[in-house]
Design a protein around this motif. Sequence first.
Motif, mmCIF file in Angstrom:
data_model
loop_
_atom_site.group_PDB
_atom_site.id
_atom_site.type_symbol
_atom_site.label_atom_id
_atom_site.label_comp_id
_atom_site.label_asym_id
_atom_site.label_seq_id
_atom_site.Cartn_x
_atom_site.Cartn_y
_atom_site.Cartn_z
ATOM 1 N N TYR A 277 0.829 -1.219 0.000
ATOM 2 C CA TYR A 277 0.000 0.000 0.000
ATOM 3 C C TYR A 277 0.851 1.252 0.000
ATOM 4 O O TYR A 277 1.955 1.261 0.559
ATOM 5 C CB TYR A 277 -0.925 0.013 1.228
ATOM 6 C CG TYR A 277 -1.720 -1.259 1.320
ATOM 7 C CD1 TYR A 277 -2.952 -1.373 0.673
ATOM 8 C CD2 TYR A 277 -1.211 -2.358 1.986
ATOM 9 C CE1 TYR A 277 -3.642 -2.561 0.712
ATOM 10 C CE2 TYR A 277 -1.905 -3.551 2.021
ATOM 11 C CZ TYR A 277 -3.112 -3.658 1.383
ATOM 12 O OH TYR A 277 -3.796 -4.837 1.404
ATOM 13 N N ASN A 278 0.288 2.273 -0.552
ATOM 14 C CA ASN A 278 0.928 3.589 -0.517
ATOM 15 C C ASN A 278 0.657 4.256 0.804
ATOM 16 O O ASN A 278 -0.311 3.928 1.477
ATOM 17 C CB ASN A 278 0.277 4.481 -1.570
ATOM 18 C CG ASN A 278 1.025 4.372 -2.845
ATOM 19 O OD1 ASN A 278 2.206 4.043 -2.837
ATOM 20 N ND2 ASN A 278 0.340 4.646 -3.939
ATOM 21 N N MET A 279 1.435 5.269 1.113
ATOM 22 C CA MET A 279 1.110 6.048 2.295
ATOM 23 C C MET A 279 0.428 7.319 1.802
ATOM 24 O O MET A 279 1.032 8.073 1.030
ATOM 25 C CB MET A 279 2.393 6.391 3.034
ATOM 26 C CG MET A 279 2.161 6.960 4.388
ATOM 27 S SD MET A 279 3.688 6.794 5.306
ATOM 28 C CE MET A 279 3.204 7.351 6.901
ATOM 29 N N THR A 280 -0.799 7.535 2.214
ATOM 30 C CA THR A 280 -1.463 8.766 1.781
ATOM 31 C C THR A 280 -1.071 9.876 2.743
ATOM 32 O O THR A 280 -1.161 9.716 3.962
ATOM 33 C CB THR A 280 -2.997 8.608 1.809
ATOM 34 O OG1 THR A 280 -3.355 8.155 3.093
ATOM 35 C CG2 THR A 280 -3.495 7.654 0.762
ATOM 36 N N LEU A 281 -0.621 10.965 2.182
ATOM 37 C CA LEU A 281 -0.168 12.071 3.031
ATOM 38 C C LEU A 281 -0.715 13.384 2.495
ATOM 39 O O LEU A 281 -0.782 13.581 1.272
ATOM 40 C CB LEU A 281 1.362 12.137 3.003
ATOM 41 C CG LEU A 281 2.101 10.983 3.700
ATOM 42 C CD1 LEU A 281 3.562 10.990 3.316
ATOM 43 C CD2 LEU A 281 1.935 11.062 5.203
ATOM 44 N N ALA A 282 -1.110 14.263 3.406
ATOM 45 C CA ALA A 282 -1.628 15.558 2.972
ATOM 46 C C ALA A 282 -0.473 16.485 2.595
ATOM 47 O O ALA A 282 -0.633 17.438 1.843
ATOM 48 C CB ALA A 282 -2.453 16.172 4.084
ATOM 49 N N ARG A 283 0.683 16.235 3.139
ATOM 50 C CA ARG A 283 1.875 16.951 2.693
ATOM 51 C C ARG A 283 3.023 15.948 2.702
ATOM 52 O O ARG A 283 2.947 14.906 3.356
ATOM 53 C CB ARG A 283 2.180 18.136 3.604
ATOM 54 C CG ARG A 283 2.524 17.743 5.001
ATOM 55 C CD ARG A 283 3.025 18.918 5.796
ATOM 56 N NE ARG A 283 3.261 18.513 7.176
ATOM 57 C CZ ARG A 283 3.838 19.257 8.078
ATOM 58 N NH1 ARG A 283 4.233 20.489 7.768
ATOM 59 N NH2 ARG A 283 4.034 18.836 9.301
ATOM 60 N N ARG A 284 4.051 16.287 1.968
ATOM 61 C CA ARG A 284 5.152 15.334 1.851
ATOM 62 C C ARG A 284 5.906 15.343 3.183
ATOM 63 O O ARG A 284 6.743 16.195 3.423
ATOM 64 C CB ARG A 284 6.053 15.815 0.707
ATOM 65 C CG ARG A 284 7.050 14.798 0.280
ATOM 66 C CD ARG A 284 7.806 15.286 -0.935
ATOM 67 N NE ARG A 284 8.815 14.320 -1.296
ATOM 68 C CZ ARG A 284 10.044 14.642 -1.634
ATOM 69 N NH1 ARG A 284 10.401 15.913 -1.708
ATOM 70 N NH2 ARG A 284 10.906 13.714 -1.956
ATOM 71 N N SER A 285 5.616 14.346 4.029
ATOM 72 C CA SER A 285 6.170 14.455 5.375
ATOM 73 C C SER A 285 7.407 13.599 5.591
ATOM 74 O O SER A 285 7.935 13.562 6.696
ATOM 75 C CB SER A 285 5.115 14.124 6.418
ATOM 76 O OG SER A 285 4.698 12.807 6.249
ATOM 77 N N PHE A 286 7.843 12.894 4.585
ATOM 78 C CA PHE A 286 9.169 12.301 4.736
ATOM 79 C C PHE A 286 9.928 12.435 3.423
ATOM 80 O O PHE A 286 9.332 12.445 2.345
ATOM 81 C CB PHE A 286 9.104 10.853 5.232
ATOM 82 C CG PHE A 286 8.503 9.856 4.286
ATOM 83 C CD1 PHE A 286 9.282 8.990 3.552
ATOM 84 C CD2 PHE A 286 7.117 9.765 4.144
ATOM 85 C CE1 PHE A 286 8.720 8.052 2.700
ATOM 86 C CE2 PHE A 286 6.544 8.834 3.300
ATOM 87 C CZ PHE A 286 7.351 7.980 2.570
ATOM 88 N N LEU A 287 11.207 12.597 3.559
ATOM 89 C CA LEU A 287 12.030 12.906 2.397
ATOM 90 C C LEU A 287 13.104 11.832 2.219
ATOM 91 O O LEU A 287 14.164 11.893 2.837
ATOM 92 C CB LEU A 287 12.698 14.274 2.614
ATOM 93 C CG LEU A 287 13.740 14.688 1.579
ATOM 94 C CD1 LEU A 287 13.087 15.067 0.253
ATOM 95 C CD2 LEU A 287 14.558 15.867 2.097
#
Length: 790
Positions: free
Chosen positions: A480-490
């Motif tokens: 599964y993907n991680m749904t994120l409202a902002r890109r919280s890991f780089l």
Amino acid sequence: MKFNIDDLPVLFPYPRIYPEQYAYMCDLKRTLDNGGHCVLEMPSGTGKTVSLLSLIVAFQQYYPEHRKLIYCSRTMSEIEKALAELKNLMKFRTEQLGYEEDFRGLGLTSRKNLCLHPSVKREKSGAVVDARCRSLTAGFVKEKKERGEDVDLCIYHENLDLLEPHNLIPPGVWTLDDTLQYGESQKQCPYFTVRRMMSFCNVIIYSYHYLLDPKIAERVSRELSKDCIVVFDEAHNIDNVCIESLSIDITEDSLRKAGRGAVNLERKIEEMKATDASKLQNEYAKLVEGLREADEARNEDAFMSNPALPDDLLKEAVPGNIRRAEHFVAFLKRFVEYLKTRMKVLHVISETPPSFLQHLKELTFIEKKPLRFCAERLTSLVRTLELTSIEDYQPLQEVATFATLCATYDKGFLLILEPFESESATVPNPILHLTCLDAAIAIKPVFERFSSVIITSGTISPLEMYPKMLDFTTVVQESYNMTLARRSFLPMIVTRGSDQGAISSGFQIRNDPSVVRNYGNLLVEFAKLTPDGIVVFFPSYLYMESIISMWQGMGTLDAVWKYKLILIETPDSQETSLALETYRHACSNGRGAVLLCVARGKVSEGIDFDHHYGRTVICIGVPFQYTESRILKARLEFLREQYRIRENDFLSFDAMRHAAQCLGRVLRGKDDYGVMVLADRRFQKKRSQLPKWINQALLDADTNLSVDQATSTAKKFLKTMSTPFPARLQDGISTWNEQQLAAHKEKVEDENIAMLQDGIQNGHTGSKGGAAGNEFDDEELDEAMMGIDA
Ligand SMILES: Nc1ncnc2c1ncn2[C@@H]1O[C@H](COP(=O)(O)OP(=O)(O)OP(=O)(O)O)[C@@H](O)[C@H]1O
Ligand code: SF4
């Protein structure tokens, strides 16, 4: 919140659900409906545990079969966390339903963790706790007491016999802590309470070993029915657990002790002959019938059990030459002497069990058949002799286990005798390894016995590797993907230093001063820009030590020291706990810290660095295994021949699963953020083997960075992250409330109808994430095979 998956009503104990949680639960339901096994990869920190529990408990309570859940996790803290999650779920269900369901959820761990006996619980070693417990609880001790002899019993165990056997603990969910408290208040043993109540539980949460290690599984888990739902959580290392459970090492010291154990046994037999010969006679009579019958009354004595798997256990009569106690001990002594002579050889030997047995027979006339019975025959003898200090017989038990395994399995095992500890050693210190090469052997009975086995983890890519290695088929395989409202890991891959020189832990260049300096610069730069905690992983202790001493000379550590405290993981677990505590303290009080540790070590597997405890994780080098290890080489050869898995594919897969584990340490939830640095040029080619959720967040532009570029990208990222981000902004994107979930379901239904109308068949495509692929080039293979990570 409440929702339906098909016809199944699910109660979920949070007001919002993550989209990936919903997808995960749908796939779980599909697996349970179809009756089969699955492999599911769910991003770290996205609430895998609560999704599993909510769906399976709903399934269990709704359908008439009431299938039991066996949830296996790795560590005690993970077991406790899952129990707390289950407790919370059941509380929520009670509130929503308006009544309390008839439900029991219990967790099991070793006696050492659950013992309440005032002196036994103080013992440091688990084996000693087990042995002492046995001397206070075994059936013959109780009989002695009844005959009026002066023996001690454990009152906590005795009290259990006064209770109704099916109601030793009231319904409800009991964390390990709760069970201990209840045991203390009622003066009853928590360990045996749980063991005896297992057949009356709806959910059992315990360690992998209770299902995978035949020595334990046979005692603890044999009564579980076929329709149980089995979950292996954090299963990315499950193949290694399987292999360890069937491997054994023998040393000269253990043979000496085994010899002593055999002499003691002889003495005890003589004593018993003089005092109560009828017991030995009875044992003999029973052995004629077969070991099973002789051993019926052994339920709770989890001592010296058989290492072979249930199907391979012997149902025949015990061979005549080991039926008499004294003959059996003489037989064991002969076998121990044979092993001692084998240990004297000064060159490495590697041979299959049949060849070992052939040689054994030629020299000593010991046959295969009695060897197969050794482990069980010894158990029977120890019981007949009513021995209490069983820890003294541990080495002899190892020899018996070794004998039984050798004589039971022709394939999938190898004997390797290594006379010296290392290549350069001159004084022999031989070890005889009986190593299991095939992880599928230990797990086979689990797949055969239970209709639904769920293998899941945050990092289990490439998914198709597990069914291959463990030899099973899946009905669902999904990442599964991680749904994120902002890109919280780089995530990013750093391939070059500031001087543009390549960085890598590859064998040829790993100790080049320029590479070490570039790694040092990377650390100094990230120490400057990262707030609070940084975790750095090295491929091995040896490399970590050498790089640290070079950094010391280069002044790197002094430069880091200006910004952060430096702490180091060591093989000693107490030292490491202390380092961790100090690290957390420094992160919390604003000083900030760097923790230097190793991939595959304790920190990489079990410790979470949520929020400020881990804002950057750096993987220095690709964590390949030490490929000069003979055991690993033998396993690689076996995988190639048996399962058509190429050496380089396996090595690469294994290195990447550990790298992914390291990366996953710093992202523990949707409100967390962090930088993930893969610092080795070779990571570029292995990108596709990262879990889907990490790979998708890795931008192409961030896959070939120099230290300078990485620093400036990370700076920008951390600056964005430091701006407040209210939870409501995640609404509808990375979290759904009931209406948003309903809207999603409607949309999916509409899409399905439209697809059907178009005549397009709708079906799951399975995982697209992280295909195994052969990502090695020849140069890398050479490096891997040359033993990079000693
Ligand atoms: N829908 C949700 N809303 C709010 N909090 C949640 C939700 N789902 C889970 N959580 C919380 O998030 C935390 C992380 O969950 P959990 O530890 O189960 O993650 P995980 O996927 O099992 O992680 P890992 O496998 O890496 O250990 C837990 O404290 C859990 O209670
Ligand atoms: S019965 Fe329980 S309390 Fe008593 S010694 Fe054994 S583990 Fe400890």
